[in-house]
Design a protein around this motif. Structure first.
Motif, PDB file in Angstrom:
ATOM      1  N   LYS A  47       0.822  -1.227   0.000  1.00 22.73           N
ATOM      2  CA  LYS A  47       0.000   0.000   0.000  1.00 22.73           C
ATOM      3  C   LYS A  47       0.856   1.277   0.000  1.00 22.73           C
ATOM      4  O   LYS A  47       0.639   2.177  -0.818  1.00 22.73           O
ATOM      5  CB  LYS A  47      -0.945   0.004   1.223  1.00 22.73           C
ATOM      6  N   THR A  48       1.804   1.340   0.937  1.00 19.81           N
ATOM      7  CA  THR A  48       2.646   2.548   0.995  1.00 19.81           C
ATOM      8  C   THR A  48       3.477   2.689  -0.277  1.00 19.81           C
ATOM      9  O   THR A  48       3.712   3.801  -0.759  1.00 19.81           O
ATOM     10  CB  THR A  48       3.547   2.505   2.249  1.00 19.81           C
ATOM     11  N   THR A  49       3.870   1.549  -0.841  1.00 16.63           N
ATOM     12  CA  THR A  49       4.620   1.598  -2.105  1.00 16.63           C
ATOM     13  C   THR A  49       3.776   2.261  -3.201  1.00 16.63           C
ATOM     14  O   THR A  49       4.303   3.033  -4.009  1.00 16.63           O
ATOM     15  CB  THR A  49       5.065   0.179  -2.515  1.00 16.63           C
ATOM     16  N   PHE A  89       2.634  10.911   5.730  1.00 15.92           N
ATOM     17  CA  PHE A  89       3.444   9.699   5.810  1.00 15.92           C
ATOM     18  C   PHE A  89       2.991   8.804   6.965  1.00 15.92           C
ATOM     19  O   PHE A  89       2.521   9.285   7.993  1.00 15.92           O
ATOM     20  CB  PHE A  89       4.920  10.065   5.981  1.00 15.92           C
ATOM     21  N   GLN A  90       3.176   7.501   6.747  1.00 19.12           N
ATOM     22  CA  GLN A  90       2.845   6.518   7.781  1.00 19.12           C
ATOM     23  C   GLN A  90       3.665   6.789   9.042  1.00 19.12           C
ATOM     24  O   GLN A  90       3.148   6.730  10.147  1.00 19.12           O
ATOM     25  CB  GLN A  90       3.129   5.125   7.219  1.00 19.12           C
ATOM     26  N   ASN A  91       4.940   7.099   8.846  1.00 18.95           N
ATOM     27  CA  ASN A  91       5.775   7.496   9.980  1.00 18.95           C
ATOM     28  C   ASN A  91       5.827   9.013   9.994  1.00 18.95           C
ATOM     29  O   ASN A  91       6.305   9.631   9.049  1.00 18.95           O
ATOM     30  CB  ASN A  91       7.188   6.936   9.829  1.00 18.95           C
ATOM     31  N   LEU A 180      -3.459  10.080   2.189  1.00 21.30           N
ATOM     32  CA  LEU A 180      -3.256   9.934   3.629  1.00 21.30           C
ATOM     33  C   LEU A 180      -2.836   8.495   3.930  1.00 21.30           C
ATOM     34  O   LEU A 180      -3.591   7.563   3.662  1.00 21.30           O
ATOM     35  CB  LEU A 180      -4.543  10.268   4.387  1.00 21.30           C
ATOM     36  N   ASP A 181      -1.640   8.327   4.491  1.00 25.25           N
ATOM     37  CA  ASP A 181      -1.151   6.981   4.799  1.00 25.25           C
ATOM     38  C   ASP A 181      -1.387   6.683   6.282  1.00 25.25           C
ATOM     39  O   ASP A 181      -0.658   7.146   7.140  1.00 25.25           O
ATOM     40  CB  ASP A 181       0.339   6.859   4.439  1.00 25.25           C
ATOM     41  N   GLU A 182      -2.427   5.924   6.552  1.00 24.04           N
ATOM     42  CA  GLU A 182      -2.824   5.541   7.911  1.00 24.04           C
ATOM     43  C   GLU A 182      -3.022   6.742   8.837  1.00 24.04           C
ATOM     44  O   GLU A 182      -2.338   6.886   9.849  1.00 24.04           O
ATOM     45  CB  GLU A 182      -1.802   4.548   8.492  1.00 24.04           C
ATOM     46  N   PRO A 183      -4.010   7.578   8.489  1.00 24.92           N
ATOM     47  CA  PRO A 183      -4.219   8.806   9.254  1.00 24.92           C
ATOM     48  C   PRO A 183      -4.585   8.597  10.725  1.00 24.92           C
ATOM     49  O   PRO A 183      -4.311   9.470  11.541  1.00 24.92           O
ATOM     50  CB  PRO A 183      -5.364   9.519   8.512  1.00 24.92           C
TER      51      PRO A 183
HETATM   52 MG    MG Z   1       2.299   1.106   4.758  1.00 27.29          MG
END
Ligand code: MG
Ligand code: ATP
Length: 271
Positions: A47-49, A89-91, A180-183
């Protein structure tokens, strides 16, 4: 093709390999303008990719990505940002020693192309423009209900508030499409409910939203359309109800006790 004009983002046969690892394989996605679109799937599904390819952090191994008809191949991340693609970002990536207001203004710089610290040092912009930027930053902080903390440093914020600050900073690039990556990762349930409300309001202001999220109550409650990624392939796409009841999706992701989706899918609210 006329169908393209009505879509803000299109991935066609996109693959990404890392050495022998086929992280994404032949991914097709069409994110319509104006909606809230979700991407779900198990940890490591890719997903993040997908976001990294869209935002130009990584080139696809093959396939094409278009934004409002324009091919993004070969564009640098800041050029893609300027086309109207913003992301979180997720992080969490914040300047912890800077104030909230400054963090959001740094986001504007990425968009406007000024040297990252020029504005903060009071150079490179006229005063009136700086005042406008400040007002806009304050407004964006109010969208995530953080304006009362505008002058605190980011490291004073709770984890949930830091995620919201990241969102305000992504908005500062004036995106048309917000990724939005894992908001809600790491948020407690009242923070999640609040953010759901804020994202609805942001969407109502005319932003198209594309989110990756493991929290099923959040995804099902917000998204009109959801795609499911599993081992680098899209295995299903549809509305919340179709996804929740899709046997392949249940098998791959929703039905497994040992994976991450939170709030049983059955609890999802209607969009
Ligand atoms: Mg991810
Ligand atoms: N730059 C990279 N180099 C090598 N492998 C990578 C790189 N980026 C991602 N991967 C690998 O690709 C796979 C998919 O990673 P990705 O971060 O896209 O998953 P994800 O679906 O976002 O997972 P999560 O839900 O845990 O965030 C993982 O096996 C990961 O290790």
């Amino acid at each position: 093709m006329s169908a393209r004009a009505s879509h803000s983002l299109e991935l066609q046969s996109v693959s990404r390999h890392f050495g022998g690892l086929k992280v994404l394989q032949d991914v097709n996605l069409s994110i319509p303008q104006g909606g809230i679109f979700g991407l779900i799937g198990p940890n490591g599904a890719g997903k993040t990719t997908v976001f990294n390819l869209i935002t130009g952090l990584l080139p696809p191994t093959s396939g094409s990505i278009r934004f409002n008809g324009q091919d993004l191949a070969g564009l640098r991340p800041h050029q893609i940002t300027r086309l109207g693609l913003g992301r979180t970002f997720q992080n969490i990536r914040l300047f912890k020693e800077m104030s909230l207001l400054e963090n959001v203004m740094v986001g504007m710089h990425a968009h406007l192309g000024y040297g990252a610290f020029g504005l903060l040092a009071g150079s490179g912009l006229f005063r009136s423009e700086e005042r406008r930027a400040r007002e806009r930053a304050r407004e964006l902080l109010s969208w995530v209900r953080l304006e009362h903390k505008a002058h605190e440093t980011a490291d004073n914020l709770s984890y949930g508030e830091q995620r919201k600050l990241e969102l305000a900073r992504a908005l500062a690039t004036e995106p048309r499409l917000l990724l939005l990556d894992e908001p809600v990762a790491g948020m407690n349930s009242s923070e999640k409910t609040e953010l759901m409300h804020e994202i609805r309001n942001i969407h109502a202001r005319g932003y198209t939203i594309f989110m990756i999220e493991h929290d099923m109550r959040f995804v099902m409650g917000l998204c009109q359309e959801i795609a499911v990624l599993n081992f680098g392939r899209i295995i299903a796409q549809g509305g919340p109800e179709a996804i929740r009841t899709n046997p392949q999706v249940i098998e791959a992701y929703l039905g497994r006790e040992d994976d991450e989706p939170t709030s049983a899918a059955a609890q999802g609210e209607p969009a």
